[in-house]
Design a protein around this motif. Structure first.
Motif, PDB file in Angstrom:
ATOM      1  N   VAL A 115      12.063   1.050   3.192  1.00 51.90           N
ATOM      2  CA  VAL A 115      11.417   0.985   1.880  1.00 51.90           C
ATOM      3  C   VAL A 115      11.503   2.351   1.203  1.00 51.90           C
ATOM      4  N   ASN A 116      11.966   2.362  -0.034  1.00 52.75           N
ATOM      5  CA  ASN A 116      12.021   3.590  -0.830  1.00 52.75           C
ATOM      6  C   ASN A 116      12.667   4.753  -0.078  1.00 52.75           C
TER       7      ASN A 116
ATOM      8  N   TYR B  69       2.776   7.505  -4.004  1.00 55.46           N
ATOM      9  CA  TYR B  69       3.860   7.093  -3.110  1.00 55.46           C
ATOM     10  C   TYR B  69       3.392   6.055  -2.094  1.00 55.46           C
TER      11      TYR B  69
ATOM     12  N   ALA C 121       3.256   2.748  -3.894  1.00 54.29           N
ATOM     13  CA  ALA C 121       4.625   2.291  -4.181  1.00 54.29           C
ATOM     14  C   ALA C 121       5.270   1.696  -2.937  1.00 54.29           C
ATOM     15  N   ASP C 122       4.989   2.288  -1.771  1.00 56.44           N
ATOM     16  CA  ASP C 122       5.562   1.772  -0.529  1.00 56.44           C
ATOM     17  C   ASP C 122       4.994   0.402  -0.172  1.00 56.44           C
TER      18      ASP C 122
ATOM     19  N   GLU D 111       6.501  -2.194  -2.696  1.00 55.24           N
ATOM     20  CA  GLU D 111       7.916  -2.481  -2.436  1.00 55.24           C
ATOM     21  C   GLU D 111       8.086  -3.224  -1.110  1.00 55.24           C
TER      22      GLU D 111
END
Length: 726
Positions: free
Chosen positions: A481-482, A565, A568-569, A572
């Motif tokens: 992821v990312n 962050y 976002a993780d 996603e």
């Protein structure tokens, strides 16, 4: 017996066996303690290195006793003290030996104050005379033997006292203590919570001096909580709580001379007086005290040596970091006053050896893995014992290594979580091992090579009990992821069918340096996840960026932007999992507690096209509401970093709410104040957003007591069924 009867009997037994294997978890069983593990309580290695003591509780008589066992045979040698034989003392909950083990400090009537602090009545039991003596009539804090065993120092009503055990005379050594103003020798709320210690005083080796920290809370803003109780009128609990950017207690360091009955002040030559003193440790020289001193931003830490005889101080070690420095508990002074220190300065937490002047002698451990626990130094064999993640970030093993970094030996063999308790002379260690499939097992080993001598205790009865239950496997993996491979566990329904689709329920905590994906035995929540899996949910946990044990860069990427962050993780990862054929992308939920509640709230709001629901328990909804030490460590102050505080706080994104939201808090939460939820509720109301919420009167950050946990998890389970279920 006829064939028909035999067939009926076989069918009956087979039916019983099938039923036994398919027993399902219930909330009542989980929260009644049915799956509690057996432990070795209050284990203490005796000075001879051949024996250890354990606190045992006799449920039949309701009394406690301290029993001594032989390391090699595990046989009980003797009972040191039994509450049943002590007049006026029915039981005790903890014990501490004097250095020579001739006296035992017994804790009774212990009541909690905050997370770590307690008040209690304490007795000293003399093993030579069999005399039991009350330390003080009042409930006191942190009583501590002097190294020679002749005295006990303790805190009472914000002052320090010393009791002479030979004369029975108690001497008060500070006099300015006052609630919500001055505290001597006991930490304030924020130190206790964020630096994880309560006793802010230390005896020197000669038992003639006590170093202590004084907290001046006068300028710290007060926080108040209503306590509803059962009386006609509620009361109010008022205490000093420095929120981010506000005034901290002014701390100062002092050294009390017992014989002279005098106190000297220690001066640090900093232009800025806004400092923290998170650790005190006397060296082997009774006149040399070490103090760790940090600037308020916590990215500068100095190790000071204070000479109590000359009252002169010097810095012998400086730690600097672009983000923050974690305070070390591993400072160990050797016989020559060189010292062992742990640091992340090479990007991973490792062990270092410095001279007494602070010159680096050697980096003892190195590699792209973390030292997670330091157990001590065996000077006889020049060996350091430690725990680390060398066998993968979700596992823990115990190692031995020479002080010069050579001859490293792995002492544990089973993959999972290994934790050691060494004998006083480092001849033996008791290893506590568990994994996702094995409940805690206690085994005795030789420290020199890790060879197992014998098994002391296991949880075979628990395993037998669980064999009757329908248990789904907790599967470990990683998810990309990312740009990062993130650790993940997944629990699928017991009768998982890849041709079907299932709702996904995600758990995370995600706080800086934390870990939720670990190869260790179940906590109560894991049984709840089994219950949810039995209901047809896939349950997942992912440790995103900002979590620990994968290096400083991975952990500190969230600096100044908590909630960016990490959220976002999670979003996603949910999107990626939702693309799997067996997961219903329209039915994805997330939950968390404390930092995890902050995360789940943000995930639902920022990821409103991914998450259908979220549960937030005791969440931070704005970092402006949280304390100085924790928040500023990662965010600096709100005055310096306003956008960092506001851009990722859920309270500022309520307009994005589309899914179902359950908000839960206790009104007696001294840590994450219910103010967070109240302000979030008002923001949601003004945005005309519908949601659900639950308030637990007088419950603290843990939200427990009586039927509270059962009620809480019933509430959450019903909410999950209603919002994610078919």
């Amino acid at each position: 017996m006829t064939y028909t009867k035999q067939l009926l009997l076989v069918c009956f037994i087979s039916g019983l066996f099938a039923t036994a294997q398919n027993k399902k978890f219930s909330l009542e069983a989980i929260w009644s303690g049915n799956f509690r593990t057996e432990r070795l309580d209050a284990l203490h290695s005796m000075n001879n290195g051949k024996q250890y003591s354990v606190l045992n509780f006799d449920r039949a008589s309701g009394t406690t006793q301290i029993d001594v066992y032989d390391y090699k045979t595990s046989n009980k040698n003797k009972t040191l003290v039994n509450a049943a034989n002590l007049e006026g003392l029915d039981r005790f909950s903890d014990y501490t030996f004097s250095a020579d083990e001739t006296q035992i400090l017994l804790a009774t009537e212990v009541t909690p104050i905050f997370r770590r602090s307690t008040l209690g009545k304490y007795y000293v039991y003399n093993l030579n005379t069999n005399v039991l003596e009350l330390v003080a009539v009042e409930k006191i804090q942190e009583p501590t033997f002097s190294p020679d065993g002749t005295k006990i120092a303790y805190g009472y009503q914000n002052n320090l006292f010393v009791k002479d055990l030979q004369t029975g005379v108690t001497q008060q050594i500070t006099f300015d203590g006052e609630k919500n103003k001055i505290i001597n020798g006991i930490t304030d709320w924020v130190y206790e919570e964020e630096f994880a210690f309560v006793r802010a005083f230390e005896w020197n080796a000669a038992s003639n001096k006590i170093a202590f920290i004084r907290f001046d809370e006068t300028e710290v803003p007060e926080f108040s909580m209503d306590v509803y109780g059962t009386d006609l009128y509620q009361t109010q609990h008022v205490f000093k709580y420095p929120k981010a950017g506000e005034a901290n207690a002014k701390v100062s360091l002092h050294i009390y001379d017992v014989a002279a009955n005098t106190t000297q002040d220690v001066e640090f030559n900093y232009a800025d007086s806004d400092l923290y003193i998170p650790r005190l440790t006397w060296t082997n020289n009774p006149d040399l005290l070490s103090a760790q001193v940090m600037k308020r931003h916590q990215n500068e830490l100095d190790l000071w040596l204070v000479n109590a005889a000359s009252n002169q101080s010097q810095i012998i070690l400086k730690e600097r970091d672009s983000a923050y420095i974690d305070v070390t508990d591993n400072l160990t002074f050797l016989k020559d006053n060189s010292f062992i220190w742990t640091s992340e300065k090479d990007g991973f937490n490792h062990i270092y050896h410095y001279s007494k002047e602070g010159e680096l002698i050697s980096q003892v451990t190195k590699g792209n893995w973390e030292v997670t626990n330091y157990y001590g130094f065996d000077d006889k064999h020049n060996t350091i014992f430690y725990q680390s993640t060398e066998n993968g970030s979700i596992n823990r093993d115990v190692y031995a290594i020479k002080l010069n970094g050579r001859n490293k030996t792995r002492l544990t063999t089973d993959t999972g979580t290994n934790s050691a308790a060494f004998s006083a002379d480092f001849t033996y260690f008791i290893n506590t091992y568990s994994s996702v499939s094995t409940p805690p097992v206690y085994t005795l080993h030789y420290a020199k090579n890790g060879k197992e001598i014998k098994r002391i205790k296991d949880n075979a009865k628990l395993q037998e009990k669980l064999a009757d239950y329908q248990m789904a496997e907790k599967q470990f993996s990683t998810i990309h992821v990312n740009g990062n491979d993130l650790n993940m566990w997944m629990v699928k329904p017991p009768n998982f069918d890849a041709t079907k689709t299932y709702p996904l329920f995600m758990y995370q905590y995600s706080g800086p340096g934390s870990q939720s994906v670990a190869n260790s035995w179940h906590a109560a929540n894991d049984y709840w996840y089994q219950l949810l899996a039995q209901k047809g949910y896939i349950v997942v946990c992912i440790d995103g960026r900002g979590t620990g044990y994968k290096g400083a860069d991975f952990k500190k990427v969230t600096q100044n932007e908590l909630g960016k962050y990490e959220v976002a993780d999670q979003i996603e990862a949910a999107r990626k999992l939702g693309a799997q054929a067996y997961i219903d992308a329209a039915r994805i939920g997330i939950w968390g507690w404390s930092y995890g509640g902050f995360m789940s709230s943000n995930a639902l709001l920022k990821g409103n096209d991914v998450f259908k629901m979220a549960i937030a328990v005791a969440p931070v909804t704005s970092w402006r509401f949280y304390d100085t030490i924790y928040t500023e460590r990662y965010m600096t102050t709100p005055q310096e970093n306003p956008s960092g505080y506001d851009d990722n706080s859920p309270i500022n994104h309520v307009d994005k709410l589309k899914g179902d939201y359950l908000l839960i808090h206790g009104t007696g939460d001294d840590n994450v104040h219910v103010q967070n939820t109240m302000r979030m509720v008002e923001a949601l109301v003004q945005a005309n957003k519908q949601f659900e919420w639950m308030i637990y009167p007088d419950k603290n950050h843990g939200i427990y007591g009586g039927n509270t946990r059962l009620h809480l998890y019933t509430k959450m389970t019903n909410f999950i069924d209603r919002t994610l279920g078919n």
